[in-house]
Design a protein around this motif. Sequence first.
Motif, PDB file in Angstrom:
ATOM      1  N   ASP A  65     -12.586  11.939 -17.650  1.00 22.23           N
ATOM      2  CA  ASP A  65     -11.785  11.592 -16.474  1.00 22.23           C
ATOM      3  C   ASP A  65     -10.404  11.065 -16.846  1.00 22.23           C
ATOM      4  O   ASP A  65      -9.579  10.815 -15.957  1.00 22.23           O
ATOM      5  CB  ASP A  65     -12.514  10.549 -15.616  1.00 22.23           C
ATOM      6  N   CYS A  66     -10.153  10.866 -18.158  1.00 17.21           N
ATOM      7  CA  CYS A  66      -8.857  10.353 -18.616  1.00 17.21           C
ATOM      8  C   CYS A  66      -8.015  11.482 -19.198  1.00 17.21           C
ATOM      9  O   CYS A  66      -8.542  12.448 -19.756  1.00 17.21           O
ATOM     10  CB  CYS A  66      -9.064   9.258 -19.668  1.00 17.21           C
ATOM     11  N   HIS A 121       2.610   3.869 -13.989  1.00 11.72           N
ATOM     12  CA  HIS A 121       1.852   4.181 -12.774  1.00 11.72           C
ATOM     13  C   HIS A 121       0.440   4.696 -13.068  1.00 11.72           C
ATOM     14  O   HIS A 121      -0.308   5.012 -12.134  1.00 11.72           O
ATOM     15  CB  HIS A 121       2.610   5.222 -11.940  1.00 11.72           C
ATOM     16  N   ALA A 122       0.085   4.782 -14.324  1.00 10.14           N
ATOM     17  CA  ALA A 122      -1.236   5.311 -14.683  1.00 10.14           C
ATOM     18  C   ALA A 122      -2.302   4.224 -14.600  1.00 10.14           C
ATOM     19  O   ALA A 122      -2.026   3.037 -14.790  1.00 10.14           O
ATOM     20  CB  ALA A 122      -1.202   5.894 -16.091  1.00 10.14           C
ATOM     21  N   VAL A 126      -5.264   6.642 -18.441  1.00 11.51           N
ATOM     22  CA  VAL A 126      -5.227   6.446 -19.885  1.00 11.51           C
ATOM     23  C   VAL A 126      -6.441   5.622 -20.299  1.00 11.51           C
ATOM     24  O   VAL A 126      -6.744   4.604 -19.675  1.00 11.51           O
ATOM     25  CB  VAL A 126      -3.934   5.725 -20.331  1.00 11.51           C
ATOM     26  N   ALA A 127      -7.131   6.062 -21.356  1.00 13.41           N
ATOM     27  CA  ALA A 127      -8.226   5.277 -21.924  1.00 13.41           C
ATOM     28  C   ALA A 127      -7.695   4.476 -23.099  1.00 13.41           C
ATOM     29  O   ALA A 127      -7.047   5.029 -23.999  1.00 13.41           O
ATOM     30  CB  ALA A 127      -9.354   6.191 -22.379  1.00 13.41           C
ATOM     31  N   PHE A 128      -7.965   3.186 -23.096  1.00  8.78           N
ATOM     32  CA  PHE A 128      -7.643   2.323 -24.230  1.00  8.78           C
ATOM     33  C   PHE A 128      -8.950   1.781 -24.790  1.00  8.78           C
ATOM     34  O   PHE A 128      -9.641   0.992 -24.140  1.00  8.78           O
ATOM     35  CB  PHE A 128      -6.739   1.166 -23.812  1.00  8.78           C
ATOM     36  N   SER A 129      -9.330   2.243 -25.991  1.00 11.56           N
ATOM     37  CA  SER A 129     -10.586   1.786 -26.586  1.00 11.56           C
ATOM     38  C   SER A 129     -10.341   0.536 -27.415  1.00 11.56           C
ATOM     39  O   SER A 129      -9.433   0.476 -28.234  1.00 11.56           O
ATOM     40  CB  SER A 129     -11.211   2.898 -27.434  1.00 11.56           C
ATOM     41  N   LEU A 130     -11.159  -0.446 -27.168  1.00 13.02           N
ATOM     42  CA  LEU A 130     -11.018  -1.758 -27.784  1.00 13.02           C
ATOM     43  C   LEU A 130     -11.765  -1.788 -29.113  1.00 13.02           C
ATOM     44  O   LEU A 130     -12.928  -1.387 -29.189  1.00 13.02           O
ATOM     45  CB  LEU A 130     -11.577  -2.812 -26.833  1.00 13.02           C
ATOM     46  N   GLY A 131     -11.102  -2.282 -30.153  1.00 16.91           N
ATOM     47  CA  GLY A 131     -11.737  -2.377 -31.455  1.00 16.91           C
ATOM     48  C   GLY A 131     -12.598  -3.617 -31.589  1.00 16.91           C
ATOM     49  O   GLY A 131     -12.949  -4.274 -30.597  1.00 16.91           O
ATOM     50  N   VAL A 132     -12.945  -3.947 -32.842  1.00 17.99           N
ATOM     51  CA  VAL A 132     -13.760  -5.132 -33.097  1.00 17.99           C
ATOM     52  C   VAL A 132     -13.129  -6.067 -34.126  1.00 17.99           C
ATOM     53  O   VAL A 132     -13.554  -7.208 -34.252  1.00 17.99           O
ATOM     54  CB  VAL A 132     -15.180  -4.748 -33.568  1.00 17.99           C
ATOM     55  N   GLN A 133     -12.112  -5.613 -34.849  1.00 24.39           N
ATOM     56  CA  GLN A 133     -11.535  -6.459 -35.885  1.00 24.39           C
ATOM     57  C   GLN A 133     -10.857  -7.703 -35.327  1.00 24.39           C
ATOM     58  O   GLN A 133     -10.698  -8.687 -36.044  1.00 24.39           O
ATOM     59  CB  GLN A 133     -10.525  -5.658 -36.730  1.00 24.39           C
ATOM     60  N   PHE A 134     -10.472  -7.674 -34.065  1.00 23.89           N
ATOM     61  CA  PHE A 134      -9.849  -8.861 -33.484  1.00 23.89           C
ATOM     62  C   PHE A 134     -10.820 -10.045 -33.487  1.00 23.89           C
ATOM     63  O   PHE A 134     -10.386 -11.207 -33.393  1.00 23.89           O
ATOM     64  CB  PHE A 134      -9.363  -8.576 -32.053  1.00 23.89           C
TER      65      PHE A 134
END
Length: 377
Positions: free
Chosen positions: A266-267, A209-210, A178-186
């Motif tokens: 690859d995800c 398990h991923a 799984v791809a988790f893309s990180l934002g910038v508003q944080f």
Amino acid sequence: MNSDSYVVATGAKNNAGDFLIKERTIRLLETIRPERNLYRIDRWKPIDDTELEIINDSKALILAGGPALQPKIYPQIYPLVSDLTKIMVPIVLMGVGWKATIGGADGFQDYRFQESSLNFLRIADAHGLGISVRDFSSLLALKRYGIASALLTGCPAFYSADRLGQLSLHSPGRIGSVAFSLGVQFLDIPSMIEQTVQTLEILRNVFPHADIVVPLHHGLKATAIYSPKKDFVRGHQAILKMMDRWKIIPVDISGSFDTLQKVYMDCDFHLGYRLHAHIFMLSAGKPSLLIAEDGRGVAFQHVLGDTIIPGLMPNLPHLPFGLRLPRRYSIRGARIYAWLAALLDHELTNNFPHSSQAMNSINQLWPEMHRFLMRLP
């Protein structure tokens, strides 16, 4: 350079999403208008005398993609030349979008352009080739100012040359990565840190398990043409350290289309905050959900449907530039997690119907982009 050419200005410095736009724009022009040679320039640099001569000997100057449709689009985003009458060929905007902090269905009514930008847009409009925009909010913002040639084509990044108008879901079956893309508003809104962490907790619970990969679209190190701010680096380092509990290893994909493509291909599934991560996955036939952290992502709800969840939260201590978040554009913190968990369950159980619908929407937009490209001189 000869008169059978287009000059194409792109904005790729460091952000991987900008390199995706650049790659897809170039490939579209090569595929649909193969009779034209392409000469590439950097959009953020003023045009020098040599480039001006090349432009004026070409068929058109094409300004490609991204959230360039800003109040100071000229001369801040596109410095070009101080006297626009020196550009003797059509100025064409291709797949541009607005950059609203909040957005919303009626946000276009409050969107403003400074006078120099309006003059620039009217010059582009006067050529009659069409100002190509990527979402309805951008379209309505231009129509409000009488830019008659504005038309909705979607983002150039929607269109992979080998799948034009033929996108369909490639069901991943078992999801191993799984791809988790990180934002910038944080970086500006502390409550978005909590939302980011809790979203990762949902992902880990749903996919125990991923492998979870966090592609970083912006680099944290300076290059010859890019220098991240210290607060940007410190903020990312801090939130990445918080992710250690899940044994997540970030991957730097900045400055490269090829690296972006490899990591996301690859995800099996994407969830996150980066609009062009979402766009790339859908354009590759892969399932994806986007949490919209600003008006750019919110605007795409009317294009890509329920694959997009508005992620802004109410009662924030502050927003950049002293803005306050209207409640009608927000979702309570508790609701977004319940909504996201329910949406994930629905997508997994029913073979990602919302991603399939978003791909169909892109297919339906392709003829408009194709007409726009064929209309170029």
